[in-house]
Enzyme design. Structure first.
Site: not given
Length: 565
Positions: A10, A385-387
Site C-alpha cells: 500500500r 487497480i493499484e499504484n
C-alpha cells in the site's frame, strides 16, 4: 518486472496526501468566515487547559484520553490522546452558544496529524511531532443553533497526540432544557427482505427540531435522520420488527416516543447471487504449487490467477511476457477445471507494465479484456487497480470503468470485480472516487474488493479488516442507495496470510475470524495473497513461498474454502 516486495505494498504516502487535501479544504472554508467582535471574546470552554487534573467535561472515544503532566504547553497539565490503528482518540466538549454568531476556536497541539474543529463545521490540522503548534479555526453558528461540540483528535496509527490551552472565544449561550413534542402518526410505507420504510408527522420544539432517532424494540437506536421519513436497512428476511421514533433538538433534548408500528420483512434476500472463495495463485513466482494438489487437500474450487499485464502496448499477456494460451498458465487453468474448479484472472496489480495506462481508449482496453475472456471462456474478471499509474490516475480510473461497462454489455452473465487498497476505516480518497465514478459511468461493477493490509494497521488485523469493510459498506450505501444486505453482497475482502510487507500479522485464527465475519454478512468474495505463501516458515520473514509464521501447509486456503457467503 515486479518489485522485490512480496505483495503489492500500500502507498505509505496516500494517507498524508489525503489528509493534506482535507486540511487544505478545511482551511479554505474557515478562512472565509468573518471575524467575531472582540468585545464579546471570552473563552467559554470548561477545563480548557486540563488543569483540574481530570478530563471532565471532555469525553474521549474508546476511553483513550488522559490528563498528563508532560509535555505541556502552559500550566501543569495537558490532554493526551492515545490514537490507535482503529480509533483516532477524539476528545470533545459540548457548550451552549448563541445562534448566528461567529466564534474563534484555537488550541495548542503536538503530534502527527492532530485535528482541531467543531462538529458540523470547520476543522484544521497540523503535523508537528516534536513541538506544540497553535491551530485556529473560526465558525458561525446556524440560525437556531444553541450548542456546539468542540473536538480535537489524532489520526489512525499515528500514536499519542497532545493538546493544551484550548479556547473557544465568543458569547456563551443559554441552556435549552425543553424537549420537543413526540412525533405523530408513525406508519410503515414499504418493505423488502432486508428493509422497512417509515414515515411520521413532524414534532415541534421551542427552539427547533434538529433530527429524529429511529428505535427498534423501544431502546435500540438504529439511525438518525433530519426529515420525517426513513428506511431502516440491514434487517433479516421474514422477521417481525417494532419501531418508534423520537425527536431531538440542538441541545440534545429528546422527545417522548411516537406510537409503535410493527412490520415484517419480506422473504428472500437481495444481492448479486455471486459467491467466490478464490485465493491468489501465481504460476510465475514463489515456488508455485500444483493447483490440483491444493484443491484436493483443502476443498477450494476457485483461484485468482495473477497477473495479466501488457506485453507492449494494448496487448495482454501473463506477467506481460507469457502468452495467454499454450503456456504454464493455461496448463494450470486446465488442471483446475478438470478437477471441477475455475479461475478468475487478476488484471493489473501493484507492479509491472499494465493495460490501463497502455490502452489509449476504453474501447481499446475493453478489447484487451475481451482477449482474456475469449481465451478461457471466463465467468468473471478481476481488475486489481493499484499504484499511481492506475488507482491514483483519474483518467485511467475512468478508462477502466468504461471498459468494464463495455465488456459487461458484450458478455451477458460476466461478473466484474474491482480490487483496490483501503485505509483502516474504509476507502481512501481515490477509493471513494472509484466507487463514485462506477455509479456515475454506469459501469455495473459486481464486486468491490478491498485489500485490508499494508496500511500500517498495527496488531488488530481482524478489527481493522472489519472496520475497513464497514467503511466500504457505508460508502456503497451512500453512492448506490443500497441497504446493508445489498451492499455486503457487492463486497469482497482480499487479505494477506501471515506476515505482510509492513510486518502486520494475520494468523490462521484471525483469518478464520475474518472468514466467519464475511460469511455472517454474506459477502461476495474472499481471497488472500497467496497460495504460494500458504506454507509455514516461522521466523522466516516476509517470503514469496511461505507465510513467515507457524501454520499448517495450505491452512489459509483450507479456511478460505469454508467461505460460502
Amino acid at each position: 518486472m515486479f518489485s522485490t516486495r512480496i505483495r503489492h505494498p500500500r502507498r505509505r504516502s496516500a494517507r498524508p496526501r489525503f489528509l493534506a487535501l482535507l486540511g487544505t479544504v478545511a482551511l479554505a472554508l474557515t478562512g472565509a468566515v468573518a471575524v467575531p467582535g472582540t468585545a464579546q471574546a471570552a473563552n467559554i470552554l470548561t477545563n480548557s487547559g486540563f488543569e483540574s487534573g481530570s478530563l471532565g467535561p471532555w469525553s474521549c472515544t474508546g476511553n483513550l484520553g488522559s490528563v498528563v503532566s508532560t509535555p505541556v504547553h502552559g500550566g501543569a497539565k495537558a490532554l493526551a490522546g492515545a490514537a490507535s490503528s482503529s480509533d483516532n482518540a477524539k476528545c470533545a466538549q459540548t457548550v451552549a452558544v448563541q445562534p448566528n454568531t461567529t466564534y474563534s476556536l484555537s488550541g495548542w497541539v503536538r503530534g502527527g496529524y492532530v485535528y482541531l474543529g467543531v462538529d458540523g463545521g470547520g476543522s484544521t490540522w497540523t503535523q508537528s511531532p516534536s513541538t506544540y503548534a497553535q491551530l485556529t479555526v473560526k465558525f458561525t453558528t446556524g440560525a437556531s443553533q444553541t450548542s456546539a461540540t468542540i473536538y480535537t483528535h489524532g489520526w489512525y496509527g499515528q500514536g499519542t497526540y497532545y493538546a493544551d490551552d484550548i479556547s473557544l472565544d465568543g458569547p456563551g449561550g443559554s441552556s435549552d432544557t425543553q424537549a420537543p413534542t413526540a412525533p405523530t402518526g408513525l406508519t410503515s410505507t414499504g418493505k423488502t427482505s432486508s428493509s422497512v420504510s417509515l414515515s411520521w408527522g413532524a414534532a415541534s420544539d421551542n427552539v427547533g427540531v434538529t433530527g429524529y432517532d429511529i428505535y427498534s424494540g423501544g431502546s435500540n437506536k438504529l439511525l438518525t435522520v433530519s426529515g420525517t421519513s426513513a428506511t431502516v436497512s440491514g434487517l433479516a428476511a421474514s422477521t417481525a420488527y417494532s419501531f418508534t421514533v423520537k425527536a431531538h433538538d440542538a441541545a440534545g433534548n429528546s422527545s417522548p416516543a411516537s406510537n409503535a408500528v410493527s412490520a415484517t420483512t419480506s422473504a428472500g434476500s437481495g444481492g448479486t447471487g455471486f459467491k467466490q472463495a478464490a485465493p491468489y495463485l501465481y504460476t510465475g513466482w514463489g515456488d508455485p504449487p500444483s493447483p490440483t494438489t491444493v484443491m484436493s487437500a483443502t476443498g477450494v474450487k476457485w483461484f485468482t490467477m495473477a497477473f495479466i499485464l501488457s506485453s507492449g502496448g494494448c496487448n495482454p499477456a501473463w506477467d506481460g511476457q507469457r502468452p495467454l494460451t499454450g503456456g504454464q498458465d493455461q496448463t494450470a487453468i486446465n488442471a483446475v477445471r478438470a478437477a471441477g474448479g475455475d479461475i478468475v484472472p487478476s488484471i493489473g496489480g501493484w507492479s509491472g507494465n499494465k493495460l490501463g495506462p497502455n490502452c489509449s481508449t476504453p474501447e481499446a482496453l475493453a478489447g484487451a479484456y475481451q482477449k482474456v475472456i475469449d481465451a478461457y471462456g471466463l465467468k468473471a474478471i478481476d481488475v486489481d487497480i493499484e499504484n499511481s499509474d492506475e488507482f491514483e490516475n483519474t483518467a485511467v480510473q475512468d478508462r477502466i470503468l468504461n471498459a468494464l461497462k463495455i465488456v459487461k454489455a458484450n458478455n451477458p452473465g460476466l461478473r466484474t470485480i474491482l480490487t483496490f487498497g483501503t485505509s483502516t476505516t474504509g476507502p481512501t480518497y481515490y477509493g471513494n472516487r472509484l466507487i463514485e465514478q462506477s455509479k456515475a459511468l454506469n459501469a455495473d461493477v459486481d464486486v468491490f474488493t478491498i485489500m485490508p493490509f499494508d496500511f500500517g494497521g498495527g496488531s488488530d488485523m481482524y478489527g481493522n479488516t472489519v472496520n475497513a469493510a464497514e467503511g466500504l459498506k457505508t460508502k456503497l450505501k451512500s453512492v448506490y442507495g443500497w441497504d446493508d444486505a445489498t451492499a455486503y453482497a457487492h463486497m469482497g475482502i482480499s487479505g494477506m496470510n501471515g506476515l505482510s510487507d509492513q510486518q502486520e500479522t494475520t494468523t490462521p485464527a484471525i483469518w478464520t475470524q475474518i472468514k466467519d465475519w464475511a460469511n455472517s454478512k454474506h459477502l461476495a468474495r474472499l481471497a488472500f495473497w497467496s497460495v504460494n505463501r500458504d506454507r509455514p516458515c516461522a521466523g522466516g520473514g516476509v517470503a514469496e513461498n511461505c507465510s513467515g509464521i507457524s501454520q499448517d501447509t495450505w491452512q489459509f486456503t483450507r479456511i478460505t474454502a469454508g467461505f460460502t457467503g
